[in-house]
Scaffold this active site. Structure first.
Site, PDB file in Angstrom:
ATOM      1  N   ASP A  52       0.844  -1.199   0.000  1.00 47.17           N
ATOM      2  CA  ASP A  52       0.000   0.000   0.000  1.00 47.17           C
ATOM      3  C   ASP A  52       0.876   1.244   0.000  1.00 47.17           C
ATOM      4  O   ASP A  52       2.092   1.156  -0.131  1.00 47.17           O
ATOM      5  CB  ASP A  52      -0.951  -0.023   1.205  1.00 47.17           C
ATOM      6  N   TYR A  96      -1.783  -1.774  12.272  1.00 50.99           N
ATOM      7  CA  TYR A  96      -0.622  -2.043  13.122  1.00 50.99           C
ATOM      8  C   TYR A  96      -0.930  -1.678  14.570  1.00 50.99           C
ATOM      9  O   TYR A  96      -0.253  -0.850  15.177  1.00 50.99           O
ATOM     10  CB  TYR A  96       0.605  -1.286  12.603  1.00 50.99           C
TER      11      TYR A  96
END
Length: 523
Positions: A92, A241
């Site tokens: 990404d 994350y």
């Protein structure tokens, strides 16, 4: 340090073929050769090249990955800061601070341990460039002592689009942690990265090394004083994350790296005094990753026992070592309980999503620990018996060889290496026509319509990327949409750099090739 490393290489070099024969015996339980001949120097070179594919910002004149171009040139502008640069984490176009920092910490650790071998492979300059591209960005992102910009862009809007980074129209909003919105984990990991990198640059660029150390110390102080998880302050990171392990492991990790960089006893005191309350000697882990640093802390703390000056801390350091050795024994399937699962082909298997990150990090830690045992003339006592350093290293090598092609699919999971590797990596830039070849704008949905859904191979090879890898049965589907297996991340490859270097150095020693002093001096 150099004499120690030379001794280790010499002791191991004569055993390189013995390791191969040992692996050949192990392969009698499988249906593929475990002892193929691999060019670890080529793997090292390609691994370092991968980081150039992930660069954000204004690309330099010596950029070798020519299908990439400048991108993210207004990052931070909205917030009035310069956040141009750094790395995209995977396929990404978001810059996530926590995994980026872990990537740089591990690249630096690999160079610290295996500098001589990296120099011998002619890759020292590229290794330093890979690290500096990250640390230059961290310097920019640390705008004030208690402010760290921890993310640029957000995963939700980014994932709606399939665009080359050169074209992206998605949000480039930047997110920070500060005294009111703490992020001890991302501050701690960034401090660790800069402290480790300061060791790397100490001789080649002392001024830069000092600058990195200054930032590292400030970031550690910030993370320790204003404690909190960064995903509580930056909500948009939670689906990507999130800090599941909390921040205590990162604070211990940062303190240890600062101790290694400064030799200041206050940092070691922190690690010793908080060993119990922060989980350093209470958590027993079977994984090491961008999120969970405990095993790394335990391994480094164990290695301090080699030095006479640390004998006075033996009681606590040996508790760290006990936890470190549980991890090593778990990887070797030598514990009575809590071993790491393996695929039928012998690959360590932690979880379905991007399993290779755990394989590469285990390979590095096992290699480091085998060196430590070899240098200190020790063996490991697991529940199921005594283990020597050669056996530990041979298992680490088996994992690397699996990655490079010794597996049931006869597939190299390091992209661009070997005759057969993933062709449809889940990666926006690699899967779309190169900006150099077509400067015409490719829109958000146009990328999905014209490129993402194509059945053919990616037009650009993401050389050196380590993809997520096979499932628990050693099976792999090379499809762009199969992101669980075909997406690659910077931290997957970062932990392999040191191991590739060591294996290449052993091959060179086995072939009677030595590193010339002139080459070391020129690097």
């Amino acid at each position: 340090m150099e004499n120690k490393k030379q001794g280790i290489v010499q002791r191991h070099s004569n055993k390189f073929l013995q390791l191969c024969f040992a692996l050949l015996l192990l392969s009698s339980f499988a249906f593929f050769p475990l002892c193929q001949s691999f060019d670890y120097g080529e793997a090292l070179s390609k691994g370092l090249l991968y980081f150039e594919s992930q660069r954000s910002g204004h690309l330099p004149h010596n950029q070798r990955v020519t299908w990439r171009h400048h991108s993210g040139l207004t990052d931070g502008l909205e917030q009035g800061v310069d956040l141009v640069g750094g790395y995209y984490d995977a396929g990404d176009n978001v810059k996530f601070g926590l995994p980026m920092a872990f990537t740089i910490t591990m690249l630096s650790w690999g160079v610290i341990e295996y500098e001589e071998e990296i120099v011998g492979a002619g890759e020292f300059g590229h290794a330093l460039e890979a690290i500096k591209w990250g640390t230059d960005y961290f310097i920019k992102a640390h705008t004030q002592p208690n402010v760290l910009w921890a993310e640029v862009g957000d995963g939700d809007t980014d994932h709606y689009c399939w665009q080359r980074p050169e074209d992206m129209t998605t949000s480039r909003h930047a997110y920070k942690v500060n005294a009111n919105n703490p992020g001890s984990d991302v501050a701690g990991e960034t401090a660790a990265a800069m402290a480790a990198a300061s060791i790397v640059f100490r001789e080649t660029n002392p001024h830069y090394s000092h600058l990195l150390l200054h930032h590292a110390q400030q970031l550690f102080e910030f993370g320790d004083k204003y404690r909190g998880k960064y995903d509580e302050s930056i909500g948009v990171v939670k689906g990507y994350y999130a800090s599941f392990s909390g921040y205590m492991d990162e604070l211990l990790w940062a303190a240890l790296w600062l101790y290694k960089a400064t030799d200041n006893e206050e940092y070691l005191k922190y690690v010793l005094e908080k060993a119990h309350s922060f989980g350093g000697i209470t958590w027993t882990m079977t994984e090491f990753s961008w999120d969970v640093k405990y095993v790394g802390v335990q391994i480094i703390a164990s290695m301090l026992l080699m030095e006479e000056k640390h004998k006075k801390h033996k009681h606590i350091l040996e508790q760290y070592r006990s936890k470190a050795e549980h991890y090593v024994c778990a990887c070797l399937n030598k514990n009575n309980v809590s071993n790491v699962e393996r695929t039928p082909g012998g690959l360590l298997y932690i979880r379905q999503w991007n399993n290779m990150q755990y394989v590469s990090s285990a390979s590095f830690l096992l290699t480091i620990y085998s060196d430590y045992l070899q240098a200190s003339n020790q063996k490991l006592n697991c529940h199921k018996g005594e283990v020597g350093p050669d056996e530990i290293f041979s298992f680490a090598k088996s994992q690397v060889d699996y990655i490079l092609g010794s597996n049931p699919m006869a597939m190299s999971y390091l992209v661009g290496y070997g005759p057969k590797y993933p062709q449809r990596v889940h990666h926006r830039g690699a899967s779309t026509e190169s900006y150099k070849g077509n400067k015409g704008f490719i829109g958000c949905t146009q990328g999905y319509d014209n490129w993402y859904g194509r059945s053919g191979p990616n037009p650009n090879v993401l050389v050196g990327a380590l993809v997520g890898g096979p499932d628990s049965k050693d099976q792999f589907r090379d499809q762009r949409s199969n992101f669980i297996q075909t997406e690659a991340c910077t931290y997957n490859t970062a932990t392999l750099i040191g191991v590739f270097a060591k294996l290449h150095g052993l091959q060179q020693a086995e072939n009677g090739i030595s590193v010339s002093p002139a080459l070391i001096a020129s690097s």
